[in-house]
Design a protein around this motif. Structure first.
Motif, short mmCIF file in Angstrom:
data_model
loop_
_atom_site.label_atom_id
_atom_site.label_comp_id
_atom_site.label_asym_id
_atom_site.label_seq_id
_atom_site.Cartn_x
_atom_site.Cartn_y
_atom_site.Cartn_z
N VAL A 150 -57.73 21.31 -14.96
CA VAL A 150 -58.13 21.51 -16.18
C VAL A 150 -57.36 22.59 -16.87
O VAL A 150 -56.95 22.57 -18.25
CB VAL A 150 -59.58 22.12 -16.25
N ARG A 151 -56.92 23.64 -16.20
CA ARG A 151 -56.06 24.82 -16.80
C ARG A 151 -54.73 24.36 -17.20
O ARG A 151 -54.26 24.48 -18.14
CB ARG A 151 -55.90 25.99 -15.89
N ALA A 152 -54.22 23.40 -16.61
CA ALA A 152 -52.63 22.69 -16.83
C ALA A 152 -53.13 21.93 -18.06
O ALA A 152 -52.16 21.82 -18.98
CB ALA A 152 -52.47 21.87 -15.61
N LEU A 153 -54.18 21.20 -18.03
CA LEU A 153 -54.22 20.14 -19.04
C LEU A 153 -54.51 21.16 -20.36
O LEU A 153 -53.98 20.49 -21.54
CB LEU A 153 -55.54 19.14 -18.88
N LEU A 154 -55.42 22.02 -20.30
CA LEU A 154 -55.38 22.84 -21.61
C LEU A 154 -54.28 23.28 -22.02
O LEU A 154 -54.01 23.46 -23.08
CB LEU A 154 -56.55 24.06 -21.09
N ASP A 203 -56.47 32.61 -33.48
CA ASP A 203 -55.45 32.63 -32.18
C ASP A 203 -56.22 32.48 -31.06
O ASP A 203 -57.52 32.83 -31.08
CB ASP A 203 -54.98 34.04 -32.70
N LEU A 204 -55.50 32.16 -29.89
CA LEU A 204 -56.16 32.34 -28.65
C LEU A 204 -55.98 33.59 -28.13
O LEU A 204 -54.81 34.10 -27.74
CB LEU A 204 -55.65 31.03 -27.88
N PRO A 205 -57.04 34.33 -27.55
CA PRO A 205 -56.89 35.51 -26.83
C PRO A 205 -55.97 35.25 -25.55
O PRO A 205 -56.07 33.98 -24.83
CB PRO A 205 -58.26 36.04 -26.42
N ALA A 206 -55.41 36.21 -24.90
CA ALA A 206 -54.69 35.97 -23.74
C ALA A 206 -55.05 35.35 -22.51
O ALA A 206 -54.70 34.49 -21.97
CB ALA A 206 -54.04 37.38 -23.18
N ASP A 207 -56.43 35.51 -22.22
CA ASP A 207 -57.28 34.95 -21.21
C ASP A 207 -58.15 33.78 -21.64
O ASP A 207 -58.94 33.22 -20.98
CB ASP A 207 -58.11 35.99 -20.50
N TYR A 208 -58.06 33.30 -22.99
CA TYR A 208 -58.85 32.36 -23.27
C TYR A 208 -58.82 31.01 -22.55
O TYR A 208 -59.81 30.53 -22.16
CB TYR A 208 -58.69 31.96 -24.60
N LEU A 209 -57.57 30.25 -22.08
CA LEU A 209 -57.56 29.37 -21.43
C LEU A 209 -58.16 29.44 -20.13
O LEU A 209 -58.62 28.19 -19.58
CB LEU A 209 -55.99 28.72 -21.57
N ASP A 210 -57.82 30.67 -19.46
CA ASP A 210 -58.18 30.91 -18.16
C ASP A 210 -59.62 30.59 -17.98
O ASP A 210 -60.41 30.05 -17.15
CB ASP A 210 -57.64 32.30 -17.46
N LEU A 252 -60.99 23.60 -27.81
CA LEU A 252 -59.58 23.87 -28.52
C LEU A 252 -59.27 23.39 -29.73
O LEU A 252 -58.91 24.13 -30.73
CB LEU A 252 -58.61 23.17 -27.49
N TYR A 253 -60.01 22.24 -29.73
CA TYR A 253 -59.79 21.46 -31.47
C TYR A 253 -60.50 22.52 -32.32
O TYR A 253 -59.97 22.74 -33.36
CB TYR A 253 -60.55 20.10 -31.34
N TRP A 254 -61.81 22.80 -31.94
CA TRP A 254 -62.50 23.62 -32.94
C TRP A 254 -61.60 25.06 -33.22
O TRP A 254 -61.62 25.57 -34.37
CB TRP A 254 -63.92 23.85 -32.41
N ARG A 255 -61.26 25.59 -32.23
CA ARG A 255 -60.51 26.83 -32.27
C ARG A 255 -58.98 26.69 -32.91
O ARG A 255 -58.83 27.45 -33.97
CB ARG A 255 -60.28 27.45 -30.90
N LEU A 256 -58.38 25.75 -32.54
CA LEU A 256 -57.07 25.60 -33.13
C LEU A 256 -56.69 24.64 -34.34
O LEU A 256 -55.99 25.27 -35.45
CB LEU A 256 -56.05 25.12 -32.08
#
Length: 212
Positions: free
Chosen positions: A101-105, A190-197, A180-184
């Motif tokens: 999931v992290r890689a897909l994100l 912006d995405l915080p550094a740990d957002y995807l994790d 992701l769509y909502w945020r970006l």
């Protein structure tokens, strides 16, 4: 007196073969100029008012150059969208649901930051609400590749025992793409550094909540 032999006429050289009509190679620089013109025209007037004539003028080509490549403005725009979608990309294979999931994100984050996502797709979604043909075409282009990858991720996780059999790939995709769509694209934040994790952990936990 013997007569000299009459020389045999040389066979005519074969005529150079001409490419059949309509088989001319399409110039890539013209194709790219048209694609760039589409972005500019969409930003200026939107999909509903966009025309092949205006696109051709912006690209500095004739209408025939556009129609040789695309049947309509819808096909032209869908080509742009499909060119950046994840169709054809292999599903991640990290050995764990959270890792996949992290890689897909990560891939989707790059895609959603592309001008196609921020400029073209929102306009197409508005048109989709009014035109069933556009809605069906957009759905096919946007979801086909992503659903295939989500299905592979879910299948692998079920085989590892991380997800229960019967887990729906479509719901997994909703959990991944929605935030992701909502945020970006909608909020454009912006995405915080740990957002995807953190999101990967939340998605994996959410999908596995019904196990057992």
């Amino acid at each position: 007196m013997t007569s000299e032999p009459v020389p045999t006429p040389a066979a005519p050289a074969p005529a150079a073969r001409r490419a059949p009509a309509g088989a001319a190679v399409l110039r890539e620089d013209v194709t790219e100029a048209i694609r760039a013109a589409v972005f500019e025209e969409l930003a200026a007037v939107g999909f509903s008012k966009m025309s092949i004539e205006a696109i051709a003028r912006r690209a500095g080509v004739g209408k025939t150059a556009v129609y040789r490549r695309w049947r309509s403005k819808l096909h032209l725009v869908l080509d742009l969208v499909s060119a950046f979608a994840v169709q054809g990309l292999p599903a991640p294979d990290t050995g764990s649901l959270r890792g996949d999931v992290r890689a897909l994100l990560e891939v989707l984050t790059h895609l959603l930051r592309h001008p196609v996502a921020s400029q073209v797709i929102p306009d197409l979604l508005v048109e989709s609400a009014r035109n069933p043909e556009i809605a069906e075409a957009v759905r096919g282009v946007l979801l086909q590749g992503q659903e295939g990858i989500a299905g592979d991720i879910v299948k692998a996780a079920v085989a590892r025992g991380e997800l229960p059999p019967g887990t729906h790939p479509e719901r997994a995709l909703d959990l991944v793409i929605g935030p992701l769509y909502w945020r970006l694209v909608v909020v454009r934040g912006d995405l915080p550094a740990d957002y995807l994790d953190e999101l990967a952990g939340a998605v994996a936990a959410g999908l596995g909540a019904g196990r057992g």
